[in-house]
Design a protein around this motif. Structure first.
Motif, PDB file in Angstrom:
ATOM      1  N   GLY A  13      47.430  43.361  55.434  1.00  0.00           N
ATOM      2  CA  GLY A  13      48.304  43.856  54.562  1.00  0.00           C
ATOM      3  C   GLY A  13      47.777  45.088  53.465  1.00  0.00           C
ATOM      4  N   GLU A  14      46.365  45.143  53.695  1.00  0.00           N
ATOM      5  CA  GLU A  14      45.649  46.041  52.757  1.00  0.00           C
ATOM      6  C   GLU A  14      45.278  47.426  53.232  1.00  0.00           C
ATOM      7  OE1 GLU A  14      43.544  41.943  50.942  1.00  0.00           O
ATOM      8  OE2 GLU A  14      42.415  43.387  52.121  1.00  0.00           O
ATOM      9  N   ASP A  21      41.351  46.595  42.061  1.00  0.00           N
ATOM     10  CA  ASP A  21      40.331  45.929  41.297  1.00  0.00           C
ATOM     11  C   ASP A  21      40.067  44.527  41.835  1.00  0.00           C
ATOM     12  OD1 ASP A  21      39.795  48.032  39.609  1.00  0.00           O
ATOM     13  OD2 ASP A  21      40.814  47.326  37.893  1.00  0.00           O
ATOM     14  N   GLU A  22      41.139  43.946  41.910  1.00  0.00           N
ATOM     15  CA  GLU A  22      40.948  42.547  42.491  1.00  0.00           C
ATOM     16  C   GLU A  22      40.239  42.475  43.918  1.00  0.00           C
ATOM     17  OE1 GLU A  22      41.307  38.277  42.771  1.00  0.00           O
ATOM     18  OE2 GLU A  22      41.077  39.610  41.232  1.00  0.00           O
ATOM     19  N   GLN A  23      40.715  43.518  44.720  1.00  0.00           N
ATOM     20  CA  GLN A  23      39.900  43.531  46.153  1.00  0.00           C
ATOM     21  C   GLN A  23      38.595  43.877  45.797  1.00  0.00           C
ATOM     22  OE1 GLN A  23      42.950  46.382  47.331  1.00  0.00           O
ATOM     23  NE2 GLN A  23      43.605  45.068  49.195  1.00  0.00           N
ATOM     24  N   ILE A  28      32.843  42.341  45.577  1.00  0.00           N
ATOM     25  CA  ILE A  28      31.571  42.091  44.924  1.00  0.00           C
ATOM     26  C   ILE A  28      31.188  40.663  44.923  1.00  0.00           C
ATOM     27  CG2 ILE A  28      30.703  42.163  42.739  1.00  0.00           C
ATOM     28  CD1 ILE A  28      32.580  44.623  41.992  1.00  0.00           C
ATOM     29  N   GLU A  29      32.189  39.808  44.810  1.00  0.00           N
ATOM     30  CA  GLU A  29      31.601  38.212  44.835  1.00  0.00           C
ATOM     31  C   GLU A  29      31.264  37.825  46.087  1.00  0.00           C
ATOM     32  OE1 GLU A  29      35.080  36.243  43.220  1.00  0.00           O
ATOM     33  OE2 GLU A  29      34.418  36.922  40.989  1.00  0.00           O
TER      34      GLU A  29
END
Length: 171
Positions: A13-14, A21-23, A28-29
């Motif tokens: 759904g993206e 920023d959360e995505q 990054i993580e």
């Protein structure tokens, strides 16, 4: 968009055109943890020899471009001359790397892996290839192509030139 990538985007759904920023934080993580996994096997092998990641990077790029100069290796690795000299000194003393005087310029040092150095490089690369192969198979060809595009898009121009030269060399 390829069919597989479209399905992934719809499933999550993206939108791939706008990332929150959360995505981005999750990406990054994921990169941090993936790098940790990617280096874990070689780190264990290197530790047995008393080496670290700097030694691994030097061995890798000397293998990829036999005869590369110390200055070229400095440019590829983006480290200080002092740091690289420390790494190269250990690899030469331990018989893994040979530094030959340049034919045209006697001040240049051309770097080659010895038989022992090539064996260590093979062991390190085999471990990473095994991990990459498993991840690529699990992700599928569309994801693999997208992953490479993302990695290449993140490279600074100078680093990208080094990457392009290595990939063009066909080795």
């Amino acid at each position: 968009m390829a069919q597989g990538a479209s399905a992934v985007a719809q499933k999550g759904g993206e939108s791939l055109l706008f990332l929150t920023d959360e995505q981005l934080r999750k990406g990054i993580e994921a990169m941090f943890f993936a790098y940790r996994g990617f280096t874990a096997d070689p780190d264990r092998i290197l530790e047995e020899h008393g080496y670290g990641r700097a030694h691994h990077r030097a061995i890798h790029f000397i293998h990829r471009a036999p005869g590369t100069t110390v200055n070229n290796l400095l440019s590829i690795l983006g480290v200080t001359k002092q740091s690289l000299n420390r790494v190269l000194r250990a690899l030469v003393e331990d018989g893994l790397v040979e530094a030959r005087v340049g034919h045209r310029d006697k001040r240049e040092r051309h770097l080659y892996l010895t038989e022992s150095g090539a064996a260590l490089e093979q062991q390190l690369s085999d471990a990473q290839r095994e991990r990459m192969r498993a991840a690529y198979r699990a992700a599928g060809p569309v994801a693999v192509a997208g992953f490479r595009q993302v990695l290449e898009a993140m490279m600074d121009p100078e680093i990208r030139r080094h990457f392009d030269r290595l990939t063009e060399s066909g080795r």
